[in-house]
Structure formats: C-alpha cells, structure tokens
Design a protein around this motif. Structure first.
Motif, PDB file in Angstrom:
ATOM      1  N   ARG A   1       7.130  65.397  86.492  1.00 44.51           N
ATOM      2  CA  ARG A   1       5.942  64.886  85.781  1.00 44.51           C
ATOM      3  C   ARG A   1       4.861  65.947  85.599  1.00 44.51           C
ATOM      4  O   ARG A   1       4.039  65.844  84.687  1.00 44.51           O
ATOM      5  CB  ARG A   1       5.376  63.676  86.522  1.00 44.51           C
ATOM      6  N   GLY A   2       4.856  66.959  86.425  1.00 43.47           N
ATOM      7  CA  GLY A   2       3.848  68.007  86.283  1.00 43.47           C
ATOM      8  C   GLY A   2       3.984  68.782  84.985  1.00 43.47           C
ATOM      9  O   GLY A   2       2.991  69.355  84.509  1.00 43.47           O
ATOM     10  N   ARG A   3       5.170  68.821  84.410  1.00 42.56           N
ATOM     11  CA  ARG A   3       5.347  69.529  83.135  1.00 42.56           C
ATOM     12  C   ARG A   3       5.682  68.569  81.984  1.00 42.56           C
ATOM     13  O   ARG A   3       6.037  69.006  80.892  1.00 42.56           O
ATOM     14  CB  ARG A   3       6.456  70.578  83.275  1.00 42.56           C
ATOM     15  N   ALA A   4       5.553  67.265  82.244  1.00 43.82           N
ATOM     16  CA  ALA A   4       5.856  66.253  81.223  1.00 43.82           C
ATOM     17  C   ALA A   4       4.639  66.003  80.335  1.00 43.82           C
ATOM     18  O   ALA A   4       3.491  66.249  80.715  1.00 43.82           O
ATOM     19  CB  ALA A   4       6.305  64.956  81.885  1.00 43.82           C
ATOM     20  N   VAL A   5       4.909  65.477  79.142  1.00 45.89           N
ATOM     21  CA  VAL A   5       3.868  65.233  78.130  1.00 45.89           C
ATOM     22  C   VAL A   5       4.064  63.839  77.532  1.00 45.89           C
ATOM     23  O   VAL A   5       5.200  63.399  77.314  1.00 45.89           O
ATOM     24  CB  VAL A   5       3.941  66.290  77.001  1.00 45.89           C
ATOM     25  N   VAL A   6       2.948  63.167  77.273  1.00 47.65           N
ATOM     26  CA  VAL A   6       2.971  61.923  76.493  1.00 47.65           C
ATOM     27  C   VAL A   6       2.467  62.250  75.093  1.00 47.65           C
ATOM     28  O   VAL A   6       1.344  62.744  74.935  1.00 47.65           O
ATOM     29  CB  VAL A   6       2.095  60.837  77.138  1.00 47.65           C
ATOM     30  N   PHE A   7       3.293  61.973  74.084  1.00 45.09           N
ATOM     31  CA  PHE A   7       2.953  62.311  72.699  1.00 45.09           C
ATOM     32  C   PHE A   7       3.082  61.062  71.840  1.00 45.09           C
ATOM     33  O   PHE A   7       4.081  60.338  71.912  1.00 45.09           O
ATOM     34  CB  PHE A   7       3.894  63.401  72.181  1.00 45.09           C
ATOM     35  N   THR A   8       2.063  60.788  71.009  1.00 43.02           N
ATOM     36  CA  THR A   8       2.074  59.598  70.153  1.00 43.02           C
ATOM     37  C   THR A   8       2.071  60.013  68.690  1.00 43.02           C
ATOM     38  O   THR A   8       1.619  61.100  68.332  1.00 43.02           O
ATOM     39  CB  THR A   8       0.850  58.702  70.416  1.00 43.02           C
ATOM     40  N   SER A   9       2.535  59.104  67.852  1.00 49.89           N
ATOM     41  CA  SER A   9       2.641  59.427  66.436  1.00 49.89           C
ATOM     42  C   SER A   9       1.375  59.131  65.649  1.00 49.89           C
ATOM     43  O   SER A   9       1.227  59.604  64.534  1.00 49.89           O
ATOM     44  CB  SER A   9       3.817  58.672  65.804  1.00 49.89           C
ATOM     45  N   ASN A  10       0.451  58.317  66.212  1.00 51.13           N
ATOM     46  CA  ASN A  10      -0.782  58.078  65.463  1.00 51.13           C
ATOM     47  C   ASN A  10      -1.968  57.937  66.406  1.00 51.13           C
ATOM     48  O   ASN A  10      -1.810  57.786  67.620  1.00 51.13           O
ATOM     49  CB  ASN A  10      -0.654  56.862  64.530  1.00 51.13           C
ATOM     50  N   TYR A  11      -3.176  57.987  65.809  1.00 46.26           N
ATOM     51  CA  TYR A  11      -4.377  58.026  66.638  1.00 46.26           C
ATOM     52  C   TYR A  11      -4.652  56.710  67.343  1.00 46.26           C
ATOM     53  O   TYR A  11      -5.310  56.682  68.385  1.00 46.26           O
ATOM     54  CB  TYR A  11      -5.594  58.482  65.832  1.00 46.26           C
ATOM     55  N   GLY A  12      -4.178  55.584  66.787  1.00 45.63           N
ATOM     56  CA  GLY A  12      -4.379  54.310  67.466  1.00 45.63           C
ATOM     57  C   GLY A  12      -3.660  54.278  68.801  1.00 45.63           C
ATOM     58  O   GLY A  12      -4.218  53.862  69.828  1.00 45.63           O
ATOM     59  N   GLU A  13      -2.407  54.722  68.796  1.00 49.01           N
ATOM     60  CA  GLU A  13      -1.636  54.759  70.034  1.00 49.01           C
ATOM     61  C   GLU A  13      -2.233  55.754  71.026  1.00 49.01           C
ATOM     62  O   GLU A  13      -2.332  55.463  72.228  1.00 49.01           O
ATOM     63  CB  GLU A  13      -0.193  55.127  69.710  1.00 49.01           C
ATOM     64  N   ALA A  14      -2.633  56.928  70.529  1.00 44.51           N
ATOM     65  CA  ALA A  14      -3.253  57.917  71.411  1.00 44.51           C
ATOM     66  C   ALA A  14      -4.556  57.378  72.000  1.00 44.51           C
ATOM     67  O   ALA A  14      -4.837  57.548  73.197  1.00 44.51           O
ATOM     68  CB  ALA A  14      -3.514  59.210  70.643  1.00 44.51           C
ATOM     69  N   GLY A  15      -5.347  56.714  71.168  1.00 45.00           N
ATOM     70  CA  GLY A  15      -6.586  56.132  71.666  1.00 45.00           C
ATOM     71  C   GLY A  15      -6.337  55.045  72.693  1.00 45.00           C
ATOM     72  O   GLY A  15      -7.063  54.929  73.690  1.00 45.00           O
ATOM     73  N   ALA A  16      -5.295  54.239  72.476  1.00 40.70           N
ATOM     74  CA  ALA A  16      -4.971  53.176  73.432  1.00 40.70           C
ATOM     75  C   ALA A  16      -4.551  53.755  74.775  1.00 40.70           C
ATOM     76  O   ALA A  16      -4.944  53.257  75.842  1.00 40.70           O
ATOM     77  CB  ALA A  16      -3.861  52.292  72.861  1.00 40.70           C
ATOM     78  N   LEU A  17      -3.737  54.817  74.751  1.00 33.80           N
ATOM     79  CA  LEU A  17      -3.301  55.422  76.003  1.00 33.80           C
ATOM     80  C   LEU A  17      -4.449  56.152  76.699  1.00 33.80           C
ATOM     81  O   LEU A  17      -4.518  56.183  77.933  1.00 33.80           O
ATOM     82  CB  LEU A  17      -2.141  56.377  75.750  1.00 33.80           C
ATOM     83  N   ALA A  18      -5.361  56.733  75.906  1.00 37.27           N
ATOM     84  CA  ALA A  18      -6.541  57.351  76.518  1.00 37.27           C
ATOM     85  C   ALA A  18      -7.402  56.296  77.205  1.00 37.27           C
ATOM     86  O   ALA A  18      -8.029  56.562  78.241  1.00 37.27           O
ATOM     87  CB  ALA A  18      -7.350  58.085  75.452  1.00 37.27           C
ATOM     88  N   ARG A  19      -7.426  55.100  76.630  1.00 31.11           N
ATOM     89  CA  ARG A  19      -8.245  54.021  77.174  1.00 31.11           C
ATOM     90  C   ARG A  19      -7.571  53.323  78.365  1.00 31.11           C
ATOM     91  O   ARG A  19      -8.191  53.091  79.400  1.00 31.11           O
ATOM     92  CB  ARG A  19      -8.533  52.999  76.071  1.00 31.11           C
ATOM     93  N   TYR A  20      -6.306  52.953  78.205  1.00 31.54           N
ATOM     94  CA  TYR A  20      -5.640  52.100  79.186  1.00 31.54           C
ATOM     95  C   TYR A  20      -4.576  52.821  80.008  1.00 31.54           C
ATOM     96  O   TYR A  20      -4.085  52.270  80.993  1.00 31.54           O
ATOM     97  CB  TYR A  20      -4.976  50.918  78.469  1.00 31.54           C
ATOM     98  N   GLY A  21      -4.180  54.019  79.583  1.00 30.30           N
ATOM     99  CA  GLY A  21      -3.047  54.670  80.224  1.00 30.30           C
ATOM    100  C   GLY A  21      -3.249  54.995  81.685  1.00 30.30           C
ATOM    101  O   GLY A  21      -2.290  54.968  82.471  1.00 30.30           O
ATOM    102  N   GLY A  22      -4.492  55.296  82.086  1.00 26.96           N
ATOM    103  CA  GLY A  22      -4.742  55.639  83.477  1.00 26.96           C
ATOM    104  C   GLY A  22      -4.345  54.539  84.436  1.00 26.96           C
ATOM    105  O   GLY A  22      -3.905  54.806  85.559  1.00 26.96           O
ATOM    106  N   GLY A  23      -4.470  53.288  83.990  1.00 22.72           N
ATOM    107  CA  GLY A  23      -4.093  52.168  84.832  1.00 22.72           C
ATOM    108  C   GLY A  23      -2.600  52.066  85.061  1.00 22.72           C
ATOM    109  O   GLY A  23      -2.159  51.311  85.939  1.00 22.72           O
ATOM    110  N   PHE A  24      -1.815  52.783  84.278  1.00 26.15           N
ATOM    111  CA  PHE A  24      -0.363  52.780  84.421  1.00 26.15           C
ATOM    112  C   PHE A  24       0.161  54.140  84.864  1.00 26.15           C
ATOM    113  O   PHE A  24       1.346  54.431  84.744  1.00 26.15           O
ATOM    114  CB  PHE A  24       0.286  52.377  83.094  1.00 26.15           C
ATOM    115  N   GLY A  25      -0.746  54.982  85.372  1.00 26.82           N
ATOM    116  CA  GLY A  25      -0.349  56.275  85.891  1.00 26.82           C
ATOM    117  C   GLY A  25      -0.055  57.317  84.847  1.00 26.82           C
ATOM    118  O   GLY A  25       0.559  58.350  85.151  1.00 26.82           O
ATOM    119  N   LEU A  26      -0.500  57.106  83.604  1.00 26.16           N
ATOM    120  CA  LEU A  26      -0.188  58.033  82.525  1.00 26.16           C
ATOM    121  C   LEU A  26      -1.205  59.174  82.459  1.00 26.16           C
ATOM    122  O   LEU A  26      -2.400  58.958  82.686  1.00 26.16           O
ATOM    123  CB  LEU A  26      -0.171  57.302  81.178  1.00 26.16           C
TER     124      LEU A  26
END
Length: 502
Positions: free
Chosen positions: A393-418
């Motif tokens: 996980r130290g060299r892993a990346v989360v990549f999204t195809s659009n800004y809505g998904e990226a914004g959602a993960l920026a907002r809620y992803g921390g709660g799921f360890g992202l």
C-alpha cells in the motif's frame, strides 16, 4: 428629463419598494432551502469545489476562481457540511428574488407587481435548483440579475455615471464565469439599435469597461498564461451537447421559469416591445432575444439565458396584478397557480422525495440523482483497497476517471482507509500526478466511459462495484472498481495522456 417615444429616458418617480412582502417571500424560500439542504448529500460539482477551495488560485482550467472561493468561505462560516457549503447558494437565491422585484420596480411596478415578481422568481424551477446547491450558475444568476437592474437604472435615467457600477459588476461576474460576455454582446447592440444611444457616449462606458477588465484581470492573466483552457472546455461542451442543447432550448426556457408564468412573461415581452412608456427599456427585450440567438448559435446550455428571462417576466407583473387581483375569482386563481408551480418545482428540484423514489424524477432533473451515492462509492473503493496487501500500500495509488469520484474519495475516503485520490480530469490534473516511485498496485475507479484511461494500466481485474443502495441510476451506479498491477509507464510520462476535459 422625461422624454416619451422611441429611445427615450424618464426620471419619473418610482413606487416605494415593497420591502415587507418581497423580503417575506425571500425569507420563506431561504427557510425552505435551509431545511432541505442536507437531506441527500453533496453534488459531484460541489465535491469538486471543496477540493478546489483547498487549492485556491486565480483560475482553473474549467472556471474562474470565485465559486471555489465562495464554497471555502461558506464552509468556514456555516460548517463543513452540505448545509454549510450551500448556505452561500441559499443567500444568493434570496438575493436574486429581491433583485427581480427591484427590476419590476424599475419597470414601473407598484407593491403588488413587485410582490408578484418576487413570487415568480421564487417558484421558478431554476431559481429553486440553483439555490439548493452551489454551482457557478448560482452566482451567475444573482450577478446577471443585478447587472440587469443596473442597466435598467441606466436606461431609465439616462445617467451615464451608472457605467462604472455596471463595469464593476461585470468584472466580478467574470471572476465567476466568462458567460457574462454573452450578455454584454447581446445588450450593447440592443441599446445602440433600439435604445437611447446617448447613454453610450462619452467616457463613462469606457470607464466601466476598464473597471471590468481591472477586476477580472487576475483571472484573465491566469487564463492567458495557461493557454486559455476554458475555451477548450467550452468547445467540448458545444461539440458534445450542442445539438441536444439547441433542440431543448425553447422548452427548457419555459420549464426553467415555470409554465404557469408563461402568460406573465409574454405580457412582459409585449410590454417592453410595444408600450410607449417603457420604450426606454426596449433594449432589454431585444437583448434577451439576442442572447437566446447567441446561445443557440454556440450550442450553449439553455439555462445560460435564464437571468434576462426573469427580467422580462418582471416587466409583465404589474399588468398581471392589475388584471387579476381586483377580481376575487382571478385573485384566487393567481395565488393557486403560484402555489402549484411552487409545489411542482420544489418536488422536482429539491430533496423532497426519499432518495429511493428519485428515479421517477431524475429523467427530468438529473442533478438530483448526482447528490446520492458518494459515501457508497467510497465504501466500494475501500473494499477494493482492502484487497491490496498491506506491504504494497505504500506504493499504491487510487486513480479516478472524473472529478466527482475524486472529490467523493477526498471527502469520504479517509473513513475507509483510502489515501488521497488522483485524477486526470479537469483541474485535478493540475494538482499533480503521483510520484514515479508509486509503481502500483493502482485502484482504478470507473474507467468505463474513458477507455484510454484503462489502457494506461496493466493486469486489471474487477474487485468491487458501486451500489448506491437506492436502485438509483446515476453516472456512478454499478461503476466498476478495478485493481491493476501497475502502470504501463512512469506517472510523469503518462500524465499528459491521462489529462481530459470531458
């Protein structure tokens, strides 16, 4: 000066502003919007604005700086929640209602006509929609309506010293969206051809233009320095949606206002074009028609022409009140149709229905469906992330195809360890690629509409799917979550290829 006839101006005394009833209408809408603001969740654009507000700049590839800045200020003052973000939109909605009544006053409306103008704006679908969620159009509607009031004051009085105020307002509007240039391109020729040309003479119009450029200057410099990316985005909108926008332009204009207000709007258009006492305001009618022609020519979205539509409607309010209010049966009918419009448009544009019932209305107003399912998307991404061995996980990346998904993960992803997400969409691309040392794995969100995105990664397999839990068909419902072994090249080489605007 009180000159009657074509191209005339008048300084006849205005009626008193109907402060009580107009503010009561605005307050009622504010209370309704505030009560419902947090019922669903953030819209995809709002999630984008939240991230953009943390990367404040004088411009972004798809917009000037004002809306992300307003979003950041709103959450700082009112709280980091959907209601906190949207309070600025709620207040702009209330301001638009008041400005519409002020426009009616400029056009000769008395207490009843001003109140009807405020009520007409309050029940219109687009005003309700733009007051519910923060968007660039939320400020545009307010700013354009305010510019319209200032232009009416200029035309009515012939006092050219209103030009600096108009120019400053245009400059602020340019800090939000460049579309206000279409309004100027429609109104100025209309004043020259159908209005009092004297208001265009002398230094004051040039002072107004200079003020507009000075206020908007930082964003114009940013755009020029970055190759005018907003033109690329606008061209993409026209190419992608231009035909549909042109076909739906007229019906959407009427739906945005409300079908029950069409007679008032038509009365306003007739009055502006034919009534001698309002000949000074004739440029408003032809400016609105010219704006419609420009939007159709460019393939722009139908709501681009909404603010002048409200002003034309305001011109018809006083005759409507004079015709309807003295007769009790007509008075009841007028109140009834306004309440009907309010109820129908509130159900369509506001989070009144339970989310599971939105499918019945999302085909009319798809933006409602884009406020549902973002925490669930983050949960699905979290399930995919859990499939990555801890030592990778130290060299892993989360990549999204659009800004809505990226914004959602920026907002809620921390709660799921992202970790923080990356994307090549819009300004997310400017906020940087992952380091080349992040060799994978890559958790890839929703690449289906963007086959070029998936081709940048290797050995991908589906590990989860998004389900919003309401059976609601929106852009992210059933989106795949792919786990890829890595990239086909270093991120620094891939990044220009991964950038996209649509």
């Amino acid at each position: 000066m009180d000159i009657r006839g074509n191209g005339s101006t008048t300084t006849a005394a205005l009626s008193r502003f109907a402060c009580g009833p107009v503010l009561a209408v605005a307050a009622a809408v504010t209370a309704l919007q505030s009560a419902l603001a947090g019922r669903y969740g953030f819209h995809r654009d709002e999630l984008y604005f939240l991230v953009a507000g943390r990367h404040l700049a004088w411009g972004y590839v798809d917009q000037p700086p004002l809306t992300p800045l307003l979003g950041r200020l709103s959450t700082a003052v009112f709280g980091d929640s959907p209601l906190g973000l949207r309070m600025v939109a709620v207040l702009l909605c209330a301001g638009t209602i008041v400005l519409t009544a002020l426009a009616a006053r400029e056009l000769g409306a008395r207490r009843g006509g001003q109140t009807l103008a405020a009520a007409g704006a309050a029940v219109s679908a687009m005003v309700l929609a733009l007051g519910h969620m923060l968007s660039t159009a939320s400020f545009d509607l307010f700013a354009w309506t305010g510019i319209g009031v200032l232009v009416l004051r200029l035309l009515r009085t012939g006092e050219r010293r209103w030009w600096p105020a108009i120019g400053a307002a245009v400059g602020v509007a340019l800090l939000n969206k460049d579309l206000v240039l279409l309004l100027a391109a429609a109104l100025l020729p209309s004043i020259a051809w159908t209005g009092d040309r004297r208001v265009l003479r002398g230094p004051w119009p040039w002072v107004g233009a200079l003020l507009a450029v000075l206020v908007a200057g930082p964003n114009l410099y940013w755009q020029a320095r970055h190759g005018w990316p907003q033109l690329t985005v606008a061209s993409g909108i026209s190419d992608q949606d231009g035909v549909a926008n042109r076909l739906t332009f007229v019906p959407m204009q009427l739906l945005y206002l409300s079908p029950v207000l069409i007679p008032v709007w038509l009365a306003g258009l007739r009055r502006l074009r034919g009534e001698a006492e309002l000949s000074w305001a004739r440029p408003l009618a032809y400016g609105y028609l010219g704006l419609c022609a420009l939007v159709l020519l460019l393939g722009g979205k139908p709501y681009y022409a909404l603010p002048p539509l409200l002003l034309v409607m305001a011109a018809g309010c006083q005759p409507a009140v004079e015709r309807m209010w003295p007769v009790p049966r007509r008075r009841v009918r007028l109140v009834g149709v306004l309440l009907l419009a309010a109820a129908v448009n509130a159900v369509i544009t506001l989070p009144v229905l339970p989310a599971r019932q939105l499918a019945a209305l999302a085909w009319v107003y798809p933006e409602s469906a884009e406020q549902v399912g973002w925490p669930e998307l983050a949960g699905a991404a979290g399930a995919g992330w859990a499939r990555i061995p801890a030592e990778q996980r130290g060299r892993a990346v989360v990549f999204t195809s659009n800004y809505g998904e990226a914004g959602a993960l920026a907002r809620y992803g921390g709660g799921f360890g992202l970790p923080a997400p990356y994307s090549g969409h819009m300004s997310f691309a400017d906020w940087g690629p992952p380091p080349d040392s992040a060799t994978g794995p890559v958790l890839l969100i929703h690449p289906a509409p963007y086959p070029k995105v998936e081709s940048a990664f290797r050995d991908c397999r589906e590990v989860a799917r998004v389900d919003n839990g309401h059976g609601l068909a929106n852009q992210e419902q059933h989106a795949p979550i792919l786990l890829c072994a890595g990239t086909v090249a270093p991120w620094s080489e891939l990044w220009p290829r991964l950038r996209h605007f649509y």
